[in-house]
Scaffold this motif. Structure first.
Motif, mmCIF file in Angstrom:
data_model
loop_
_atom_site.group_PDB
_atom_site.id
_atom_site.type_symbol
_atom_site.label_atom_id
_atom_site.label_comp_id
_atom_site.label_asym_id
_atom_site.label_seq_id
_atom_site.Cartn_x
_atom_site.Cartn_y
_atom_site.Cartn_z
ATOM 1 N N GLY A 194 0.681 -1.308 -0.095
ATOM 2 C CA GLY A 194 0.048 0.086 0.040
ATOM 3 C C GLY A 194 0.718 1.197 0.159
ATOM 4 N N VAL A 195 2.133 1.161 -0.286
ATOM 5 C CA VAL A 195 2.889 2.415 -0.380
ATOM 6 C C VAL A 195 2.417 3.119 -1.704
ATOM 7 C CG1 VAL A 195 5.090 3.300 -0.595
ATOM 8 C CG2 VAL A 195 4.839 1.315 0.902
ATOM 9 N N GLN A 196 2.733 4.561 -1.486
ATOM 10 C CA GLN A 196 1.913 5.244 -2.543
ATOM 11 C C GLN A 196 3.068 6.530 -2.728
ATOM 12 O OE1 GLN A 196 -2.129 5.777 -2.990
ATOM 13 N NE2 GLN A 196 -2.095 7.468 -4.483
ATOM 14 N N VAL A 197 3.341 6.812 -4.087
ATOM 15 C CA VAL A 197 3.978 8.102 -4.419
ATOM 16 C C VAL A 197 3.142 8.769 -5.412
ATOM 17 C CG1 VAL A 197 6.074 9.182 -5.411
ATOM 18 C CG2 VAL A 197 6.341 7.225 -4.007
ATOM 19 N N THR A 198 2.595 10.317 -4.991
ATOM 20 C CA THR A 198 1.609 10.584 -5.745
ATOM 21 C C THR A 198 2.361 12.011 -6.150
ATOM 22 O OG1 THR A 198 -0.243 9.842 -4.770
ATOM 23 C CG2 THR A 198 -0.639 11.550 -5.927
ATOM 24 N N MET A 199 2.209 12.322 -7.653
ATOM 25 C CA MET A 199 2.694 13.601 -7.974
ATOM 26 C C MET A 199 1.536 14.385 -8.196
ATOM 27 S SD MET A 199 4.600 13.960 -11.682
ATOM 28 C CE MET A 199 6.354 13.088 -11.049
ATOM 29 N N ASN A 200 1.332 15.479 -7.316
ATOM 30 C CA ASN A 200 0.380 16.235 -7.022
ATOM 31 C C ASN A 200 0.153 17.271 -8.000
ATOM 32 O OD1 ASN A 200 -1.226 14.848 -5.198
ATOM 33 N ND2 ASN A 200 -0.053 15.507 -3.627
ATOM 34 N N THR A 201 1.047 17.988 -8.452
ATOM 35 C CA THR A 201 0.992 19.267 -9.047
ATOM 36 C C THR A 201 1.584 19.255 -10.502
ATOM 37 O OG1 THR A 201 3.173 19.970 -7.994
ATOM 38 C CG2 THR A 201 1.096 20.631 -7.074
ATOM 39 N N ASN A 202 2.899 19.272 -10.745
ATOM 40 C CA ASN A 202 3.275 19.315 -11.932
ATOM 41 C C ASN A 202 4.035 18.036 -12.468
ATOM 42 O OD1 ASN A 202 3.073 22.475 -12.780
ATOM 43 N ND2 ASN A 202 4.011 22.477 -10.730
ATOM 44 N N ALA A 203 4.147 17.743 -13.509
ATOM 45 C CA ALA A 203 5.059 16.767 -14.499
ATOM 46 C C ALA A 203 6.284 17.060 -14.194
ATOM 47 C CB ALA A 203 4.459 16.440 -15.739
ATOM 48 N N GLY A 204 6.989 15.817 -14.189
ATOM 49 C CA GLY A 204 8.507 15.959 -14.444
ATOM 50 C C GLY A 204 9.314 16.018 -13.211
ATOM 51 N N GLN A 205 8.467 15.907 -11.883
ATOM 52 C CA GLN A 205 9.156 15.994 -10.546
ATOM 53 C C GLN A 205 10.222 14.752 -10.368
ATOM 54 O OE1 GLN A 205 6.687 17.942 -7.452
ATOM 55 N NE2 GLN A 205 4.976 17.441 -8.923
ATOM 56 N N ILE A 206 10.077 13.746 -10.967
ATOM 57 C CA ILE A 206 11.124 12.642 -10.963
ATOM 58 C C ILE A 206 12.072 12.682 -12.074
ATOM 59 C CG2 ILE A 206 11.272 10.158 -10.659
ATOM 60 C CD1 ILE A 206 8.673 9.932 -9.988
ATOM 61 N N ALA A 207 13.357 12.562 -11.818
ATOM 62 C CA ALA A 207 14.261 12.916 -12.576
ATOM 63 C C ALA A 207 14.110 11.966 -13.847
ATOM 64 C CB ALA A 207 15.798 12.700 -11.996
ATOM 65 N N PRO A 208 14.381 12.544 -15.196
ATOM 66 C CA PRO A 208 14.069 11.658 -16.449
ATOM 67 C C PRO A 208 15.221 10.282 -16.342
ATOM 68 C CG PRO A 208 15.205 13.814 -16.763
ATOM 69 C CD PRO A 208 14.979 13.707 -15.469
ATOM 70 N N THR A 209 16.302 10.453 -15.584
ATOM 71 C CA THR A 209 17.252 9.263 -15.591
ATOM 72 C C THR A 209 16.967 8.343 -14.510
ATOM 73 O OG1 THR A 209 18.415 10.681 -13.941
ATOM 74 C CG2 THR A 209 19.162 10.793 -16.293
ATOM 75 N N SER A 210 15.602 8.364 -13.691
ATOM 76 C CA SER A 210 15.465 7.599 -12.642
ATOM 77 C C SER A 210 15.006 6.299 -13.190
ATOM 78 C CB SER A 210 14.369 8.319 -11.645
ATOM 79 O OG SER A 210 14.931 9.541 -11.082
ATOM 80 N N ASN A 211 15.541 5.159 -12.476
ATOM 81 C CA ASN A 211 14.654 4.009 -12.678
ATOM 82 C C ASN A 211 13.729 3.733 -11.556
ATOM 83 O OD1 ASN A 211 16.708 2.678 -14.699
ATOM 84 N ND2 ASN A 211 18.243 3.343 -13.417
ATOM 85 N N VAL A 212 12.667 3.423 -11.810
ATOM 86 C CA VAL A 212 11.766 3.335 -10.670
ATOM 87 C C VAL A 212 11.422 1.860 -10.499
ATOM 88 C CG1 VAL A 212 9.163 3.986 -10.079
ATOM 89 C CG2 VAL A 212 10.817 5.546 -11.206
ATOM 90 N N SER A 213 11.439 1.371 -9.340
ATOM 91 C CA SER A 213 11.058 -0.224 -9.094
ATOM 92 C C SER A 213 9.871 -0.088 -7.788
ATOM 93 C CB SER A 213 12.255 -0.973 -8.369
ATOM 94 O OG SER A 213 13.343 -0.827 -9.344
ATOM 95 N N ILE A 214 8.924 -0.861 -8.357
ATOM 96 C CA ILE A 214 7.732 -1.329 -7.394
ATOM 97 C C ILE A 214 7.980 -2.637 -6.889
ATOM 98 C CG2 ILE A 214 5.283 -1.216 -6.981
ATOM 99 C CD1 ILE A 214 5.122 0.722 -9.059
ATOM 100 N N LEU A 215 8.377 -2.517 -5.577
ATOM 101 C CA LEU A 215 8.490 -4.064 -5.035
ATOM 102 C C LEU A 215 7.315 -4.289 -3.990
ATOM 103 C CD1 LEU A 215 12.215 -3.668 -4.099
ATOM 104 C CD2 LEU A 215 11.282 -4.182 -6.267
ATOM 105 N N GLY A 216 6.689 -5.213 -4.487
ATOM 106 C CA GLY A 216 5.258 -5.311 -3.516
ATOM 107 C C GLY A 216 3.998 -4.674 -4.265
ATOM 108 N N SER A 217 3.323 -4.198 -3.528
ATOM 109 C CA SER A 217 1.966 -3.589 -4.009
ATOM 110 C C SER A 217 2.090 -1.949 -3.982
ATOM 111 C CB SER A 217 0.609 -4.243 -3.279
ATOM 112 O OG SER A 217 0.721 -3.704 -1.878
ATOM 113 N N GLY A 218 2.907 -1.398 -4.357
ATOM 114 C CA GLY A 218 3.147 0.192 -4.235
ATOM 115 C C GLY A 218 2.362 0.649 -5.609
ATOM 116 N N ILE A 219 2.145 1.829 -5.350
ATOM 117 C CA ILE A 219 1.246 2.576 -6.420
ATOM 118 C C ILE A 219 1.846 3.802 -6.778
ATOM 119 C CG2 ILE A 219 -0.801 3.921 -6.800
ATOM 120 C CD1 ILE A 219 -2.281 1.965 -4.902
#
Length: 199
Positions: A75-100
């Motif tokens: 149930g972990v969640q990361v939400t971008m609330n305002t503007n796009a592009g707040q995560i660096a474009p070089t980022s590798n994103v991993s969801i381990l388990g049931s994250g959103i």
């Protein structure tokens, strides 16, 4: 629980809703409620979110997550609330388990990985109302060992920018990964790896 694993400044467990308006250079904190980042950050290393909700509420042009991002747990969640592009474009994103991961607008990341290892009832997912561009050749990876839930991407368009884009789907579940939207290659032909199903 949020952490950047390099040099650490430690804070006690905080609860409820917390807002961080100052740039973060290096930190480890624990949150059992909601934490909001509203400024560009300058720490190095991977950002780990282990519980609760992390809101990304930065201004246009700000980089709130400067490195790789890992959501791990139930149930972990990361939400971008305002503007796009707040995560660096070089980022590798991993969801381990049931994250959103709930994005807004159009975003660019290096790669996206699901490891749905079971034991959770929530569906690991990534959503946005516009498009997502992935630049790595290993663009999408899903390991699904949980027959009760399926990693799900609900995005109108996923653009694979590499000249040799790959999608890997493996695991014990008969349903490997569900993509609701169009997968487009801006580079070369897309190679599907693994015996898991991609729907």
């Amino acid at each position: 629980f949020f952490s950047s694993r390099r040099r650490h400044t430690r804070y006690p467990l905080v609860t409820g809703v917390q807002t961080c308006a100052l740039p973060i250079f290096s930190t480890t904190s624990a949150v059992s409620g909601t934490l909001s980042f509203v400024a560009s950050n300058y720490y190095t290393g991977t950002t780990y979110v282990n519980q609760g909700l992390l809101n990304l509420s930065g201004a246009a042009g700000s980089t709130v997550i400067p490195g790789d991002l890992v959501l791990q747990g139930n149930g972990v969640q990361v939400t971008m609330n305002t503007n796009a592009g707040q995560i660096a474009p070089t980022s590798n994103v991993s969801i381990l388990g049931s994250g959103i991961l709930a994005l807004t607008g159009s975003n660019t990341l290096s790669s996206l990985t699901f490891n749905n290892f079971g034991g959770f009832s929530s569906t690991p997912s990534v959503t946005t109302g516009s498009y997502l561009t992935l630049t790595s050749s290993n663009a999408l990876t899903a390991i699904n060992d949980n027959p009760g839930t399926t990693p799900t991407i609900s995005i109108p368009s996923i653009n694979l920018a590499s000249a040799t884009p790959q999608i890997s789907v493996t695991g014990l579940s008969p349903m490997g990964m569900l993509v609701s939207g169009t997968i487009v290659s801006a580079g070369g032909p897309i190679t599907k790896l693994g015996s898991g199903s991609l729907v």
